[in-house]
Enzyme design. Structure first.
Site, PDB file in Angstrom:
ATOM      1  CG  LEU A  33      -1.830  -1.249   1.337  1.00  0.00           C
ATOM      2  CD1 LEU A  33      -2.713  -1.145   2.576  1.00  0.00           C
ATOM      3  CD2 LEU A  33      -2.677  -1.442   0.086  1.00  0.00           C
ATOM      4  CG  HIS A  37      -3.363   1.285  -1.994  1.00  0.00           C
ATOM      5  ND1 HIS A  37      -2.023   1.118  -2.283  1.00  0.00           N
ATOM      6  CD2 HIS A  37      -4.041   0.498  -2.870  1.00  0.00           C
ATOM      7  CE1 HIS A  37      -1.893   0.266  -3.272  1.00  0.00           C
ATOM      8  NE2 HIS A  37      -3.092  -0.121  -3.660  1.00  0.00           N
TER       9      HIS A  37
END
Ligand code: PAF
Length: 282
Positions: A33, A37
């Protein structure tokens, strides 16, 4: 924040939330991530009572086995990023949990999935639809959040939701970029120092093409982008398409649609990067 690994555990938790009338927001991811995100998660946390993030590297959407093997898996770091930004549950299942048997369902949404990535990554969107439909079934969210970087994926997921008559709002969120313009991607970590210097030329070219487009035809603009990318050592254009933002079909004139998007895929070394830019937006 709770980490759950099975559909049963997840559903038990969510049953409790649902019985209290809580709206569930969902952000599907493959992990590794980054701030892109995080922006989806923050938006979900703002718009829902409970946010679920799935972290699952989905084998069925990789048409290149090496790409699947090389995909970064960083669950511990992912949890650290998610903990302070309003996530209630991380759903991190195993491959066996999501695919106890091979998924033989076929999702086909022509012409959305027969162009661009659909040409260069055969089977990719079928795999995306397999996993996203399974995740939707497990989470049953009210809203689901997807980045506009994967512009074609977003259009196809929207179409899948419409065809399956699912009661889920699919929310598209703007691309998040590094300071030098490079679209954030989990794949960026695989760029060498040298490649990382070349990569921002992709977004610089797209932005320059928007200025160029205001006084040139679609055809000239395509050539502008192709020539600019060809002039950067270390970048290799796979395709650049100027498309209607709804049908994803190529347009030859700016007035062909109220939504016109330029979608690009470029190899930087062996890292495949995608990006897009809106030329016209309703
Ligand atoms: O965009 C992604 O990261 C993946 O395609 C998704 C939607 C999580 C499905 O595996």
């Amino acid at each position: 924040m709770k980490i759950v690994h099975t559909i049963k555990e997840l559903q038990t938790e969510l049953l409790n939330d649902r019985s209290k009338g809580r709206a569930i927001g969902f952000v599907p991811t493959m992990g590794a991530l980054h701030a892109g995100h995080a922006s989806l998660v923050k938006r979900s946390a703002n718009e829902n009572d409970v946010t679920v993030v799935s972290v699952f590297v989905n084998p069925t959407q990789f048409n290149d086995k090496k790409d699947l093997e090389k995909y970064p898996r960083t669950l511990e770091a992912d949890c650290k990023l998610l903990d302070p930004i309003g996530v209630a549950y991380i759903f991190a299942p195993s491959v066996e949990e999501m695919y106890p048997a091979p998924d033989t369902r076929e999702f086909s949404y022509p012409p959305l999935d027969t162009v661009m990535e659909g040409v260069y990554r055969p089977g990719h969107f079928n795999g995306v639809c397999q996993i996203v439909s399974k995740l939707f079934e497990a989470v049953k969210p009210r809203r689901a959040y997807f980045g506009e970087k994967d512009f074609q994926q977003l259009a196809i997921v929207r179409e899948m939701v419409r065809r399956m008559k699912l009661d889920i709002d699919v929310v598209g969120c703007p691309i998040v970029r590094e300071e030098d313009g490079l679209a954030m991607s989990s794949r960026n970590t695989r760029l060498s120092v040298q490649e990382r210097e070349y990569a921002p030329e992709i977004s610089r070219t797209l932005y320059a093409s928007r200025t160029f487009a205001s006084s040139h035809t679609v055809c000239e603009t395509r050539k502008f982008v192709e020539d600019a990318i060809a002039g950067v050592p270390g970048l290799q254009l796979e395709y650049f398409a100027v498309v209607d933002g709804n049908t994803l079909q190529t347009v030859e004139r700016w007035d062909a649609s109220d939504d016109v998007v330029g979608c690009i895929t470029v190899f930087c070394g062996d890292v495949r990067l995608i990006d897009n830019i809106k030329y016209k937006e309703r």
